[in-house]
Design a protein around this motif. Structure first.
Motif, PDB file in Angstrom:
ATOM      1  N   TRP A  97       9.122  -0.945   1.794  1.00 37.97           N
ATOM      2  CA  TRP A  97       8.293  -0.201   0.768  1.00 37.97           C
ATOM      3  C   TRP A  97       9.236   0.214  -0.243  1.00 37.97           C
ATOM      4  CZ3 TRP A  97       9.910   4.711  -0.124  1.00 37.97           C
ATOM      5  CH2 TRP A  97       9.764   5.185   1.224  1.00 37.97           C
ATOM      6  N   MET A  98      10.220   0.028  -0.620  1.00 39.78           N
ATOM      7  CA  MET A  98      10.955   0.823  -1.117  1.00 39.78           C
ATOM      8  C   MET A  98      10.670   0.019  -2.889  1.00 39.78           C
ATOM      9  SD  MET A  98      11.742   1.079   2.095  1.00 39.78           S
ATOM     10  CE  MET A  98      13.478   0.590   2.029  1.00 39.78           C
ATOM     11  N   GLY A  99      11.138  -0.699  -2.860  1.00 36.64           N
ATOM     12  CA  GLY A  99      11.183  -1.542  -3.884  1.00 36.64           C
ATOM     13  C   GLY A  99       9.410  -1.614  -4.860  1.00 36.64           C
ATOM     14  N   THR A 100       8.736  -1.958  -4.144  1.00 41.94           N
ATOM     15  CA  THR A 100       7.355  -1.737  -4.873  1.00 41.94           C
ATOM     16  C   THR A 100       7.471  -0.438  -5.303  1.00 41.94           C
ATOM     17  OG1 THR A 100       5.957  -3.623  -3.017  1.00 41.94           O
ATOM     18  CG2 THR A 100       4.979  -1.643  -4.295  1.00 41.94           C
ATOM     19  N   THR A 101       7.491   1.219  -4.095  1.00 43.91           N
ATOM     20  CA  THR A 101       7.488   1.777  -5.210  1.00 43.91           C
ATOM     21  C   THR A 101       8.586   2.356  -6.091  1.00 43.91           C
ATOM     22  OG1 THR A 101       8.125   3.210  -3.471  1.00 43.91           O
ATOM     23  CG2 THR A 101       8.034   4.380  -4.452  1.00 43.91           C
TER      24      THR A 101
ATOM     25  N   LEU B  58       1.011  -1.021  -0.313  1.00 45.82           N
ATOM     26  CA  LEU B  58      -0.165  -0.170  -0.208  1.00 45.82           C
ATOM     27  C   LEU B  58       0.607   1.030  -0.070  1.00 45.82           C
ATOM     28  CD1 LEU B  58      -3.068  -1.127   2.773  1.00 45.82           C
ATOM     29  CD2 LEU B  58      -3.243  -1.013  -0.162  1.00 45.82           C
ATOM     30  N   VAL B  59       2.127   1.717   1.170  1.00 49.25           N
ATOM     31  CA  VAL B  59       2.715   2.403   0.783  1.00 49.25           C
ATOM     32  C   VAL B  59       3.713   2.500  -0.301  1.00 49.25           C
ATOM     33  CG1 VAL B  59       4.928   3.603   2.189  1.00 49.25           C
ATOM     34  CG2 VAL B  59       3.055   2.388   3.582  1.00 49.25           C
ATOM     35  N   GLY B  60       4.088   1.120  -0.972  1.00 44.82           N
ATOM     36  CA  GLY B  60       4.642   1.714  -2.782  1.00 44.82           C
ATOM     37  C   GLY B  60       4.102   2.042  -3.219  1.00 44.82           C
ATOM     38  N   ILE B  61       2.561   1.796  -3.441  1.00 45.03           N
ATOM     39  CA  ILE B  61       1.931   2.018  -4.525  1.00 45.03           C
ATOM     40  C   ILE B  61       1.131   3.634  -4.488  1.00 45.03           C
ATOM     41  CG2 ILE B  61      -0.592   1.643  -4.996  1.00 45.03           C
ATOM     42  CD1 ILE B  61      -0.027  -1.524  -5.065  1.00 45.03           C
TER      43      ILE B  61
ATOM     44  N   GLY C 215       2.890   5.713  -7.154  1.00 43.50           N
ATOM     45  CA  GLY C 215       2.076   6.318  -7.704  1.00 43.50           C
ATOM     46  C   GLY C 215       2.256   7.947  -8.341  1.00 43.50           C
ATOM     47  N   VAL C 216       2.512   8.672  -7.253  1.00 44.63           N
ATOM     48  CA  VAL C 216       1.811   9.609  -6.959  1.00 44.63           C
ATOM     49  C   VAL C 216       4.032   9.982  -7.434  1.00 44.63           C
ATOM     50  CG1 VAL C 216       2.662  11.549  -5.084  1.00 44.63           C
ATOM     51  CG2 VAL C 216       1.286  10.135  -4.433  1.00 44.63           C
ATOM     52  N   ALA C 217       4.471   9.464  -7.473  1.00 44.04           N
ATOM     53  CA  ALA C 217       6.187   9.595  -8.051  1.00 44.04           C
ATOM     54  C   ALA C 217       6.332   9.458  -9.360  1.00 44.04           C
ATOM     55  CB  ALA C 217       7.793   9.120  -7.738  1.00 44.04           C
TER      56      ALA C 217
END
Length: 373
Positions: free
Chosen positions: A247-251, A133-136, A140-142
């Protein structure tokens, strides 16, 4: 005489084979990978074992009691029969034998393994859910709003406000006044005189990706260990801390997908029709960017289970009376030569479950990525 066809004649095309759906194509590719199918089968067995373990080891009078102490039956080998003369009727194991043996307190290791399976499954799924959730959200914002610029002094005000709010929640009211006051001052200067600090602006993409780089600089396990040592021992704290530090990889995955998708024709068409940003993100772009996230999440579950087992082994994990595979492993390290089954049984269970998630994740990657077909 040869018949001449006119424009009024109709031609009936031969029936073509029905086209396969994406799900059917994915399943046909996935089941060809035998290792991935093995991982899927083990995962399903593990899931139902954990669910059955929750039902049989919880409640006031559980069918298998993982906390039942039988000091006269300590360090019994697997498949050994209980000494019925020294046990009360309620202390006799349900199966009539100690399937996985007993530990140094006479507790049935099979019952504790059943309870630990649900703990491991819960920690793995909840922690990965938080990280996804944090990564998405950040990815997505980035990827979508990355070119927008924001004032550095406003970022500073948000940091000071969050720090002050955390201090209020922790009871440090006097110290929190300075941080909340500083946040208010920064907010005022950002409105009326931000240029006096010469802080300038920064793009949203640069801000988020620099935060990712900072998080990746810390050794994740030692960061988790430090945070867990400062917080009260709780299974919920373990899940939240693991999720908020992975969460860094998902981001990065989501950002990369968004950067490539936002230039596609269907996104341009949606913009031309006046569709809002958030509808484009969640309705049109997210379904197309979710494939690498699923693969990362599947492998992340294995990492979360390993992290929880490591924390429990070191004594910073889920507190008693909950049994986890990590603290069973920790209990057995003192009896590695006298009762090796206490160490080997949870160790082999962790190995098999982590391996199955990794194989399953690799199979998902191969089936979802057209470049690897």
């Amino acid at each position: 005489m040869e018949r001449q066809f006119t424009s009024s004649d109709t031609f009936v095309e031969a029936p073509s084979a029905p086209q396969k759906t994406r799900l059917e194509i994915f399943w046909n590719l996935f089941r060809k990978n035998r290792l991935a199918m093995f991982g899927l089968v083990i995962f399903i067995l593990f899931f139902f074992t954990a669910l059955i373990g929750l039902l049989l080891t919880s409640g006031q009078d559980p069918f298998f009691d993982p906390a039942q102490v039988r000091l006269q039956e300590k360090l019994r080998a697997p498949l050994s029969s209980p000494n019925l003369d020294s046990l009360r009727p309620d202390e006799v194991p349900r199966l009539g034998i100690y399937l996985f043996g007993t530990d140094d307190l006479g507790r049935d290791i099979f019952s504790r393994m059943l309870q630990g399976a649900w703990v491991s499954l819960t920690v793995g799924f909840v922690a990965v859910g938080i990280s996804v959730l944090v990564g998405i959200l950040l990815g997505g914002v980035a990827g979508w709003f990355g070119e927008k610029r924001i004032s550095m002094i406003r970022i500073l005000s948000v940091i000071l406000f969050l720090t002050g709010a955390a201090m209020v929640l922790s009871g440090a009211y006097l110290s929190s006044i300075w941080f909340l006051g500083g946040a208010l001052l920064c907010l005022v200067f950002s409105v009326y005189g931000a240029d006096i600090f010469l802080l300038g602006t920064i793009s949203v993409d640069s801000l988020i990706m620099r935060l990712v780089d900072i998080m990746l600089c810390f050794p994740s396990f030692f960061l988790i260990l430090t945070v867990v040592a400062l917080l009260p021992a709780s299974i919920y704290n373990i899940m939240i801390v693991i999720g908020l530090t992975s969460w860094m990889g998902t981001t990065r995955f989501v950002r990369a997908e968004f950067l490539s998708l936002r230039e596609q024709d269907f996104v341009t068409a949606a913009r031309a029709l006046g569709v809002g940003d958030f509808r484009i993100i969640f309705r049109h772009m997210m379904p197309n960017a979710i494939a690498p996230v699923l693969v990362s999440a599947t492998i992340g579950i294995a990492t979360a289970i390993l992290t929880e087992a490591g924390l429990s082994f070191l004594g910073f994990g889920v507190p008693p009376p909950h049994a986890t595979w990590g603290n069973i492993l920790s209990d057995g390290k003192r009896f590695i030569f006298d009762a090796p089954w206490i160490t080997f049984i949870p160790g082999i269970a962790i190995l098999i479950v982590v391996l199955c998630f990794n194989l399953f994740g690799e199979g998902l990657r191969d089936a979802l990525n057209p470049k690897l077909r």
